[in-house]
Structures are given as C-alpha cells and as structure tokens.
Design a protein around this motif. Structure first.
Motif, PDB file in Angstrom:
ATOM      1  N   GLU B 102      95.187  59.423  11.829  1.00 58.77           N
ATOM      2  CA  GLU B 102      94.391  59.199  13.035  1.00 58.77           C
ATOM      3  C   GLU B 102      93.181  58.325  12.688  1.00 58.77           C
ATOM      4  N   VAL B 103      92.901  57.359  13.538  1.00 56.99           N
ATOM      5  CA  VAL B 103      91.781  56.435  13.321  1.00 56.99           C
ATOM      6  C   VAL B 103      90.829  56.521  14.514  1.00 56.99           C
ATOM      7  N   ALA B 104      89.546  56.667  14.252  1.00 57.76           N
ATOM      8  CA  ALA B 104      88.544  56.696  15.324  1.00 57.76           C
ATOM      9  C   ALA B 104      87.498  55.622  15.050  1.00 57.76           C
ATOM     10  N   ASP B 105      87.265  54.772  16.049  1.00 58.38           N
ATOM     11  CA  ASP B 105      86.293  53.682  15.906  1.00 58.38           C
ATOM     12  C   ASP B 105      84.875  54.260  15.781  1.00 58.38           C
ATOM     13  N   GLN B 106      84.178  53.884  14.718  1.00 57.68           N
ATOM     14  CA  GLN B 106      82.800  54.338  14.513  1.00 57.68           C
ATOM     15  C   GLN B 106      81.840  53.152  14.444  1.00 57.68           C
ATOM     16  N   SER B 107      82.324  51.964  14.849  1.00 62.12           N
ATOM     17  CA  SER B 107      81.499  50.750  14.709  1.00 62.12           C
ATOM     18  C   SER B 107      80.179  50.872  15.453  1.00 62.12           C
ATOM     19  N   GLY B 108      80.196  51.563  16.595  1.00 62.02           N
ATOM     20  CA  GLY B 108      78.967  51.739  17.348  1.00 62.02           C
ATOM     21  C   GLY B 108      78.177  52.961  16.934  1.00 62.02           C
ATOM     22  N   ALA B 109      78.692  53.722  15.981  1.00 57.77           N
ATOM     23  CA  ALA B 109      78.057  54.984  15.592  1.00 57.77           C
ATOM     24  C   ALA B 109      77.164  54.837  14.368  1.00 57.77           C
ATOM     25  N   TYR B 110      77.443  53.836  13.535  1.00 58.08           N
ATOM     26  CA  TYR B 110      76.697  53.677  12.287  1.00 58.08           C
ATOM     27  C   TYR B 110      75.971  52.343  12.241  1.00 58.08           C
ATOM     28  N   GLY B 111      74.833  52.362  11.598  1.00 57.61           N
ATOM     29  CA  GLY B 111      74.184  51.132  11.170  1.00 57.61           C
ATOM     30  C   GLY B 111      74.406  51.001   9.673  1.00 57.61           C
ATOM     31  N   ILE B 112      74.571  49.759   9.208  1.00 59.26           N
ATOM     32  CA  ILE B 112      74.830  49.525   7.786  1.00 59.26           C
ATOM     33  C   ILE B 112      73.673  48.706   7.220  1.00 59.26           C
ATOM     34  N   LEU B 113      73.162  49.150   6.075  1.00 55.57           N
ATOM     35  CA  LEU B 113      72.101  48.400   5.386  1.00 55.57           C
ATOM     36  C   LEU B 113      72.456  48.236   3.923  1.00 55.57           C
ATOM     37  N   ASP B 114      72.140  47.072   3.393  1.00 54.38           N
ATOM     38  CA  ASP B 114      72.277  46.831   1.958  1.00 54.38           C
ATOM     39  C   ASP B 114      70.890  46.815   1.336  1.00 54.38           C
ATOM     40  N   LEU B 115      70.740  47.609   0.294  1.00 50.92           N
ATOM     41  CA  LEU B 115      69.454  47.711  -0.389  1.00 50.92           C
ATOM     42  C   LEU B 115      69.665  47.225  -1.820  1.00 50.92           C
ATOM     43  N   HIS B 149      66.350  64.270   6.807  1.00 52.15           N
ATOM     44  CA  HIS B 149      67.166  64.949   7.822  1.00 52.15           C
ATOM     45  C   HIS B 149      68.108  64.007   8.572  1.00 52.15           C
ATOM     46  N   ILE B 150      68.202  62.768   8.153  1.00 52.00           N
ATOM     47  CA  ILE B 150      69.113  61.813   8.791  1.00 52.00           C
ATOM     48  C   ILE B 150      70.324  61.635   7.878  1.00 52.00           C
ATOM     49  N   GLY B 151      71.504  61.799   8.429  1.00 51.17           N
ATOM     50  CA  GLY B 151      72.725  61.665   7.642  1.00 51.17           C
ATOM     51  C   GLY B 151      72.835  60.266   7.049  1.00 51.17           C
ATOM     52  N   VAL B 152      73.365  60.182   5.820  1.00 53.14           N
ATOM     53  CA  VAL B 152      73.533  58.875   5.193  1.00 53.14           C
ATOM     54  C   VAL B 152      74.729  58.921   4.242  1.00 53.14           C
ATOM     55  N   ILE B 153      75.495  57.840   4.239  1.00 52.52           N
ATOM     56  CA  ILE B 153      76.596  57.688   3.296  1.00 52.52           C
ATOM     57  C   ILE B 153      76.223  56.528   2.392  1.00 52.52           C
ATOM     58  N   VAL B 154      76.295  56.753   1.067  1.00 53.44           N
ATOM     59  CA  VAL B 154      75.779  55.786   0.094  1.00 53.44           C
ATOM     60  C   VAL B 154      76.885  55.396  -0.880  1.00 53.44           C
ATOM     61  N   TRP B 155      77.024  54.105  -1.141  1.00 57.92           N
ATOM     62  CA  TRP B 155      77.916  53.653  -2.200  1.00 57.92           C
ATOM     63  C   TRP B 155      77.357  52.383  -2.811  1.00 57.92           C
ATOM     64  N   ILE B 157      77.045  48.534  -4.228  1.00 59.43           N
ATOM     65  CA  ILE B 157      77.446  47.138  -4.055  1.00 59.43           C
ATOM     66  C   ILE B 157      76.800  46.385  -5.216  1.00 59.43           C
ATOM     67  N   PRO B 158      77.221  45.151  -5.495  1.00 62.16           N
ATOM     68  CA  PRO B 158      76.595  44.427  -6.607  1.00 62.16           C
ATOM     69  C   PRO B 158      75.072  44.350  -6.432  1.00 62.16           C
ATOM     70  N   GLY B 159      74.344  44.819  -7.422  1.00 67.35           N
ATOM     71  CA  GLY B 159      72.884  44.729  -7.395  1.00 67.35           C
ATOM     72  C   GLY B 159      72.174  45.819  -6.613  1.00 67.35           C
ATOM     73  N   GLY B 160      72.937  46.787  -6.081  1.00 65.09           N
ATOM     74  CA  GLY B 160      72.263  47.831  -5.313  1.00 65.09           C
ATOM     75  C   GLY B 160      73.211  48.783  -4.617  1.00 65.09           C
ATOM     76  N   PHE B 161      72.843  49.144  -3.385  1.00 62.94           N
ATOM     77  CA  PHE B 161      73.569  50.184  -2.657  1.00 62.94           C
ATOM     78  C   PHE B 161      73.750  49.774  -1.204  1.00 62.94           C
ATOM     79  N   ARG B 162      74.865  50.226  -0.636  1.00 65.34           N
ATOM     80  CA  ARG B 162      75.095  50.062   0.809  1.00 65.34           C
ATOM     81  C   ARG B 162      74.951  51.439   1.449  1.00 65.34           C
ATOM     82  N   LEU B 163      74.294  51.491   2.596  1.00 64.51           N
ATOM     83  CA  LEU B 163      74.034  52.747   3.293  1.00 64.51           C
ATOM     84  C   LEU B 163      74.614  52.675   4.695  1.00 64.51           C
ATOM     85  N   ALA B 164      75.265  53.741   5.116  1.00 62.28           N
ATOM     86  CA  ALA B 164      75.693  53.880   6.509  1.00 62.28           C
ATOM     87  C   ALA B 164      74.928  55.063   7.081  1.00 62.28           C
ATOM     88  N   THR B 165      74.265  54.850   8.214  1.00 61.53           N
ATOM     89  CA  THR B 165      73.411  55.886   8.772  1.00 61.53           C
ATOM     90  C   THR B 165      73.552  55.857  10.296  1.00 61.53           C
TER      91      THR B 165
END
Ligand SMILES: [Zn+2]
Lengths: 83, 189
Positions: B102-115, B149-155, B157-165
C-alpha cells in the motif's frame, strides 16, 4: 533512561509513552463485575523486574513489552508486544 | 472557488542568519514523499521491489538508496520513500507496487531540509536525542525521532543530513533551527 527498541535501537525515554503493567488480560464478556474491577483497577507493585507496555510514539510507533527493574530503572529487556 | 498554488513547506521561512560558514540549510525542490506498507505476502513484495527498483528492502531502520528513490525504514514493514517526481511520485510508486503493498502520498505532509557543513551535527545535537557520530549512526542509518516535540526523520546525505519534518510545524521547526544554528553562521542555499 534508555529503552532498546528492537526496531530503532537504543532510544531516549522522551520518545516513549508509558501504558503500564503488561500482565492484566481483559476478562471474557461473560465475566462478573469482580473480574472486571480487578482488570481495570488492581495492580501488583513489585520491587524488582516488571513487565510493562511502552509505546514508541516518536519512533517506529510499535508497542513494546519492556522488562524494567522498578528499584533501579535498569531496562533488562525490550521486545515487540504480541499483537 | 479558491485558487491553490503549490508552495514548498518552508517557502518564505528560510532567511539566512549568517555567512553559511558553519552550517547551511537548503530546501530541495520537486521531491515526492510517500509511505509504503508491505502487503501480507512479504516474498511477493520483496520480489516486486527487486524487479522495479533493483533494491532489497531489509527490515530495519536503514536507508536503501537507488538512483531514483531513497527508501527509509521507519517501522516494521513500513518505509518512507523520497524521490524526484513531485506530484506524480506517489501515484507512480503505487502503480509499481499495485497488489503487493500500500502506498500513501505524503508529499504535502512533510517538509524536507538539507543541513550541511562542518557544524551540522553540532546543531542537531542541540535538539535531536540521537548520537549522529559515525560510530553510532552508520552511513545507511535512519532515525525516526523528534526535535522540540516535533517529529523528524533523519538520514545522511553527502556533507550532512536530510530531515523530513511535518509541514504544518515548519515555522516552529525553523524557529528552533534558526536559533540553534545562529552561532554557526547559518546560511541558506
Ligand atoms: Zn522504535
């Protein structure tokens, strides 16, 4: 305190929500009021290892059964709660 | 009728604090985000993912990267998928996995930042209860956690981290980030 989540690895207490004692089992629908009272209200209060339910709310969102020593807060074991 | 225009989660929020010398933030454009839940036939799911994406999704909090898609293990039999394709990303993914997951679109649910930058880890250490040192957080690691207190997913990327929040908390997250990274001359790219 850290809890070793079987999916996420060792994680800070702040990521979890505590439910309570893992032992009580919901009585059958035909049970009398005494059994329901015991299930809802009565809890053992052991000094030592205690099996309890924790929810990894800010992590994988799995329910865990954690064995914690109530005297020291040492977490002895954590496993996914049976469905 | 209201006209809705596509806006990124951090649109208008990312204002540089300093020169970017210690840490830089960047919001990547055009990414699609979706959650994948494996169906009950795990073998069929695994075979389809292999056929469609040349990837093996092992169960665990791991980042499996293909040229097109990042698969992030977020829970038992659950992955967050991030890739190019914007608004059609989730629908394309759902077609690829039809019948096995099952696939659910989350494109409008997360913001992505590269740090990125030499102080990226020091900034995250102020809010994230995860040890990001390479001895504890491997090259292919993913962490689902929280910051202020804000959910975040971290992984990584070259030179740093990508965050989905969560997109709805983007302004609050930016408030934390801009305050925490100010001493490192936070720049915006
Ligand atoms: Zn977990």
């Amino acid at each position: 305190m850290r809890i070793p989540c079987p999916f996420c690895g060792p994680r800070d207490l702040s990521e979890f929500a505590y439910l309570g004692d893992a032992a009580p089992v919901r009585p059958a629908e035909t049970s009398d009021a005494t059994a329901v009272f015991d299930y809802v209200y009565l809890r053992a209060n052991p000094a030592g290892p205690h099996r309890e339910r924790w929810y990894h709310a800010s992590g994988c969102r799995l329910w865990l059964t954690v064995t914690r020593d109530t005297r020291t807060h040492e977490v002895l074991f954590a496993e996914e709660a049976a469905p | 009728m209201v006209d809705l225009a596509a806006r990124s989660a951090f649109d208008g929020l990312l204002l540089p604090i300093g020169t970017g010398q210690g840490v830089t933030v960047h919001e990547p454009a055009g990414l699609g985000v979706a959650t994948i839940l494996a169906g009950p036939d795990r073998a069929a799911f695994a075979a389809r993912v292999r056929d469609m994406f040349a990837a093996t999704l092992s169960s665990g909090s791991m980042h499996i990267a293909t040229p097109a898609i990042s698969f992030l293990g977020t829970s038992r039999n659950v992955w967050l998928a991030v890739g190019a394709g914007g608004s059609t990303f989730a629908a394309d993914l759902a077609r690829s996995l039809a019948g096995v997951g099952e696939v659910a679109d989350q494109s409008g649910a997360y913001g992505i930042l590269d740090l990125t930058g030499p102080n990226a880890m020091a900034v995250l250490a102020k809010g994230l209860p995860i040890d990001l040192d390479s001895s504890a957080f491997a090259e292919d690691a993913v962490a689902v956690s929280h910051i202020e207190h804000i959910g975040v997913i971290v992984w990584r990327i070259p030179g740093g981290f990508r965050l989905a929040t969560p997109r709805s908390s983007a302004a609050s997250f930016w408030h934390w980030l801009s305050a925490s990274a100010a001493e490192y001359e936070l720049g915006v790219a």
